[in-house]
Enzyme design. Structure first.
Site, PDB file in Angstrom:
ATOM      1  N   GLU A  41     -40.546  48.856 -19.471  1.00 55.78           N
ATOM      2  CA  GLU A  41     -39.459  49.683 -19.996  1.00 55.78           C
ATOM      3  C   GLU A  41     -38.114  48.994 -19.847  1.00 55.78           C
ATOM      4  OE1 GLU A  41     -40.981  54.246 -19.355  1.00 55.78           O
ATOM      5  OE2 GLU A  41     -40.655  53.037 -17.541  1.00 55.78           O
ATOM      6  N   GLU A  74     -48.965  53.988 -16.470  1.00 51.49           N
ATOM      7  CA  GLU A  74     -48.650  55.209 -15.730  1.00 51.49           C
ATOM      8  C   GLU A  74     -49.772  56.247 -15.794  1.00 51.49           C
ATOM      9  OE1 GLU A  74     -44.614  53.457 -16.829  1.00 51.49           O
ATOM     10  OE2 GLU A  74     -46.596  53.630 -17.759  1.00 51.49           O
ATOM     11  N   ALA A 118     -42.322  50.624 -11.430  1.00 54.07           N
ATOM     12  CA  ALA A 118     -41.431  51.381 -10.556  1.00 54.07           C
ATOM     13  C   ALA A 118     -42.038  51.437  -9.164  1.00 54.07           C
ATOM     14  CB  ALA A 118     -41.223  52.796 -11.104  1.00 54.07           C
ATOM     15  N   GLY A 120     -42.320  50.569 -15.392  1.00 57.13           N
ATOM     16  CA  GLY A 120     -40.869  50.468 -15.466  1.00 57.13           C
ATOM     17  C   GLY A 120     -40.394  49.074 -15.800  1.00 57.13           C
TER      18      GLY A 120
END
Length: 292
Positions: free
Chosen positions: A146, A166, A100, A143
């Protein structure tokens, strides 16, 4: 390893403001949609495979909110397109998606995140009725990992790397990483990856069940398109039923899942495609599905 993972992850952040991520002309899908962060096309001999390529090369395809909104828009277009039977999502040879966009998240407050339900619309990939294939080359971190796991099938290039780092940034996965990764690879490996931030390579991802196929880097997208074409040649209606049944296996007990499967199986007998498929088999000919 952890220090390398942290350094690599931080190096994958965008180097300039989100609004200036892509200076090239907006990409256009045949339906008329304009995109700044993704390339959207139809692929395959019959143009029946939707194709979405993440296109933030200088940020290694880090996922900003604008990019994910565009992915959702493209998925909506493909969902409504009767000629599309499957969808492929990919990035570049170097990175599927490096994570992300940290700069976009850095100054957010708890109130903003909770009150605005931050990242909620990123889940759109997992709710598409049509089968979605992730073609992962290079980094699929945070992300990016994910996003790949939201897809129904993951093909990996030989040099792909998956991870949820993360924890090294003082936070945890927020788009399904702790949930989908655990279901895919089991508690022990998922816990190790989430708590250490360590990555796994394509071979380890294949062995653990995270990906279904490993391909040469230059053949990955072609193989994913071929898989999409094979899926698209079947009944789109029945494919959606099959996808619903498989996904339910992660959320229901065995007894409940079997009951749902049986209901969906019975439902296929109300379709013209089920009649056509069985008739074609008996008559020893190729089925011609009408998605009805």
């Amino acid at each position: 390893m952890a220090l390398f993972c942290r350094a690599a992850y931080l190096l994958l952040k965008p180097s300039r403001p989100v609004a200036a991520c892509i200076s090239a002309a907006a990409r256009q899908y045949s339906s008329g949609g304009q995109y700044d962060y993704i390339i959207v096309e139809k692929r395959g001999e019959k143009q029946n495979v939707g194709f979405i390529q993440l296109n933030r090369p200088k940020a290694l395809n880090a996922l900003c909110d604008g990019l994910m909104s565009e992915v959702g828009q493209a998925l909506d277009d493909f969902e409504a397109d009767g000629g599309v039977g499957a969808i492929v999502i990919t990035g570049s040879d170097r990175a599927f998606a490096a994570g992300a966009d940290i700069k976009e998240m850095q100054n957010r407050t708890f109130q903003e995140c909770y009150g605005g339900n931050f990242l909620s619309h990123w889940n759109r990939v997992s709710t598409v009725k049509k089968p979605v294939i992730a073609a992962v080359n290079g980094f699929a971190l945070g992300g990016g990992c994910e996003l790949a796991m939201m897809c129904d099938i993951i093909y990996a290039g030989e040099k792909a790397q998956f991870g949820q780092p993360e924890i090294l940034l003082g936070t945890i996965p927020g788009a399904g990483g702790t949930q989908r990764l655990t279901r895919a690879v089991g508690k022990s490996l998922a816990m190790e990856m989430v708590l250490t931030g360590d990555k796994i390579n394509a071979q380890e991802a294949k062995q653990s069940g995270l990906v279904s196929k490993i391909c040469p880097v230059d053949q990955l997208v072609l193989e994913a398109i071929k898989c999409g074409e094979k899926i698209a040649s079947n009944s789109k209606l029945v494919s959606a039923m099959a996808k619903e049944a498989v996904n339910a296996a992660y959320e229901l007990t065995l007894a409940e899942g079997n009951r749902l499967e049986k209901r969906l199986f019975h439902s296929t007998f109300a379709t013209e495609d089920r009649k056509e498929g069985m008739s074609a088999f008996v008559e020893k000919r190729q089925a011609s599905f009408k998605d009805k």
